[in-house]
Design an enzyme around this catalytic site. Structure first.
Site, PDB file in Angstrom:
ATOM      1  N   GLU A   1      -2.047 -12.501   4.154  1.00  0.00           N
ATOM      2  CA  GLU A   1      -1.227 -13.274   3.223  1.00  0.00           C
ATOM      3  C   GLU A   1      -0.173 -14.139   3.914  1.00  0.00           C
ATOM      4  O   GLU A   1       1.033 -13.914   3.733  1.00  0.00           O
ATOM      5  CB  GLU A   1      -0.562 -12.336   2.210  1.00  0.00           C
ATOM      6  CG  GLU A   1      -1.553 -11.492   1.431  1.00  0.00           C
ATOM      7  CD  GLU A   1      -0.887 -10.612   0.360  1.00  0.00           C
ATOM      8  OE1 GLU A   1       0.348 -10.575   0.313  1.00  0.00           O
ATOM      9  OE2 GLU A   1      -1.614  -9.976  -0.409  1.00  0.00           O
TER      10      GLU A   1
ATOM     11  N   GLU B   1      -7.790  -7.018  -1.390  1.00  0.00           N
ATOM     12  CA  GLU B   1      -6.776  -6.282  -2.159  1.00  0.00           C
ATOM     13  C   GLU B   1      -6.895  -6.647  -3.631  1.00  0.00           C
ATOM     14  O   GLU B   1      -6.994  -7.831  -3.976  1.00  0.00           O
ATOM     15  CB  GLU B   1      -5.336  -6.643  -1.741  1.00  0.00           C
ATOM     16  CG  GLU B   1      -4.891  -6.068  -0.446  1.00  0.00           C
ATOM     17  CD  GLU B   1      -3.436  -6.426  -0.114  1.00  0.00           C
ATOM     18  OE1 GLU B   1      -2.629  -6.650  -1.046  1.00  0.00           O
ATOM     19  OE2 GLU B   1      -3.125  -6.469   1.082  1.00  0.00           O
TER      20      GLU B   1
HETATM   21  O1  IFM Z   1       1.892  -4.143  -1.122  1.00  0.00           O
HETATM   22  C1  IFM Z   1       1.463  -5.475  -1.062  1.00  0.00           C
HETATM   23  C2  IFM Z   1       0.669  -5.721   0.206  1.00  0.00           C
HETATM   24  O2  IFM Z   1       1.380  -5.380   1.342  1.00  0.00           O
HETATM   25  C3  IFM Z   1       0.295  -7.169   0.300  1.00  0.00           C
HETATM   26  N1  IFM Z   1      -0.342  -7.628  -0.903  1.00  0.00           N
HETATM   27  C4  IFM Z   1       0.284  -7.315  -2.167  1.00  0.00           C
HETATM   28  C5  IFM Z   1       0.611  -5.840  -2.239  1.00  0.00           C
HETATM   29  C6  IFM Z   1       1.271  -5.515  -3.585  1.00  0.00           C
HETATM   30  O3  IFM Z   1       2.439  -6.264  -3.746  1.00  0.00           O
END
Ligand code: IFM
Length: 458
Positions: free
Chosen positions: A179, A363
């Protein structure tokens, strides 16, 4: 805020769902700073998150990652936990400040931790997805400007080179960055994340150096570990409008340009989207000849992290303003539950990028205020969330998008950055006073589904 909904509490994908295919990878994900703790052990150097979370007011309740889930000491128990879920893969990140001394040499104790962890995961038959940078920049590099300093991109490539030489053969898929949008935007634009700077122009420059570091690291990974997959993980957001003027429609486009194209266009089209500078005039980063070719280094896969949709309207000038919708289902984070957004974004990327590599959803998940009651955690909202988002992925696959797998965020409750330990994203509950792990109902259902899938004839 959460709209009471008829929540689905079983996990039973339809017979024709891609989820039943044994080659569709299902995994769970975590990141180093969020679970490891042991922040001063075995020569680990301070990271920007150690510094940031120590500043009063930056993290809810003053929480820090100093202990977190104590995974550094409990990794063997945690590997058993992961393996017991019957998942195919585990996504983790390596803490740069744990494995590399400030002079660039390897910290043997730090690298040994990951070597034994990855070897054990492999021995259990789990595929390993390893992220090199999930936001924990060594503080000594921040002291020299962090991602605003072009040099950091080259230090990152040296780190990628070192780690891939040391861990070659133990990793199925490398991701350079997790990210970069959050690192650049929240780290240098909004200041909600470490190092806490607040200037959009800095965010644009930080993004350029992050992406440059990504491209340089891709080359090192390819040189040292040719048979693994290599790519980057991008968070993406769906932007729509409930307004009906052309300016409102443009506002929704600008939202997605800012949230998605800012990262994906340089990677897949070797240019920044013009709309970004329509939104933020005068923020163009310094780009040197050859940078965009490095950034556009071909990837074997693209990781996509998706959580929610944002409703916007025109701000009356050249931008957008967020207008939260009433009466929609929301999570503990206040994020709207909007599975169609995942499908629509996947279809959009498929249309927009001719060279889109295969995708893993690296994710997706939700936070809820979970508690253990009589030894059980009934996380009905999460079960419903996972069902509906997996159905959205299935729709995208059926429409021709090459999605190869899906990782639940997260394996267990952990340090949720500026929200500390209050927000619980795990399918496993963590009692931070005892470090006891308790499978939530979602974990039981995922485990049972995957056992059924394994038992199917090939
Ligand atoms: O916890 C985070 C993760 O580290 C990165 N993506 C989003 C998740 C939830 O906010």
């Amino acid at each position: 805020m959460t709209k009471p909904a008829a929540l689905q509490t079983t996990f039973d994908p339809p017979a024709d769902s891609v989820l039943w295919r044994k080659d569709f990878l299902i995994g769970v994900a975590t990141a180093a700073y969020q679970i490891e703790g042991a922040s001063e052990e075995d020569g680990r150097l301070p990271s920007i998150w150690d510094t940031f979370s120590a500043i009063p007011g930056k993290v809810l309740h003053g929480d820090t990652g100093a202990v977190a889930c104590d995974h550094y000491h409990r990794w063997e128990e945690d590997v058993e936990l992961i393996s017991g879920l019957n998942v195919d893969a585990y996504r983790l990140s390596i803490a740069w400040p744990r494995v590399m001394h400030a002079d660039g040499s390897v910290n043997e104790k730090g690298i040994a931790f990951y070597r034994q962890l990855l070897a054990r995961l492999r021995a259990k038959g789990l595929k390993t997805f390893v992220t090199l940078y999930h936001w924990d920049l060594p503080q000594h590099l921040e002291d020299r400007g962090g991602w605003i300093n072009r040099e950091t991109a080259f230090r990152f490539a040296e780190y990628a080179d070192l780690v891939s030489r040391e861990l070659k053969g133990l990793v199925d898929a490398w991701s350079t960055l997790n990210e970069p949008w959050c690192s650049a935007m929240h780290g240098y634009g909004t200041g909600h994340h470490a190092p806490g700077k607040t200037d959009n122009k800095l965010a644009l420059q930080a993004m350029h150096h992050l992406l440059l570091g990504h491209g340089l690291a891709m080359r090192a990974l390819r040189r040292n570990d040719p048979t693994s997959l290599k790519g980057l993980v991008a968070n993406v957001g769906r932007g729509t409008t409930d307004g009906d003027t052309p300016a409102d429609l443009r506002a929704a486009e600008l939202f997605e340009i800012q949230n998605n194209d800012w990262v994906l266009d340089p990677l897949l089209k070797q240019r920044y989207p013009a709309g970004l500078f329509e939104l933020w005039p005068g923020t163009e980063p310094e780009v040197q000849p050859g940078d965009m070719e490095i950034i556009g280094e071909p990837m074997d896969y693209l990781g996509i992290n998706y959580y929610f949709r944002t409703n916007v309207r025109s701000d009356g000038a050249h931008g957008y303003t967020e207008m939260p919708l009433e009466g929609v289902e929301r999570t503990q984070m206040g994020w709207e539950v909007y599975p169609d957004g995942l499908r629509d974004l996947l279809l959009g990327f498929h249309r927009n990028y001719a060279n889109l590599p295969p995708i893993y959803i690296t994710e997706n998940g939700t936070a809820s205020d979970d508690a253990v009651v009589n030894g059980e955690v009934n996380d009905a909202q999460r079960i419903s969330f996972l069902n509906r988002h997996l159905a959205a992925v299935d729709e995208a696959v059926k429409a021709g998008v090459k999605v190869r797998g899906y990782f639940i965020w997260s394996l267990m409750d952990n340090f949720e950055w500026a929200f500390g330990y209050e927000r619980r994203f795990g399918i496993v509950h963590v009692d931070y006073s005892t470090q006891k792990r308790t499978l939530k109902r979602s974990a039981h259902l995922v485990r049972d589904f995957l056992a059924k899938r394994r038992a199917q004839p090939d």
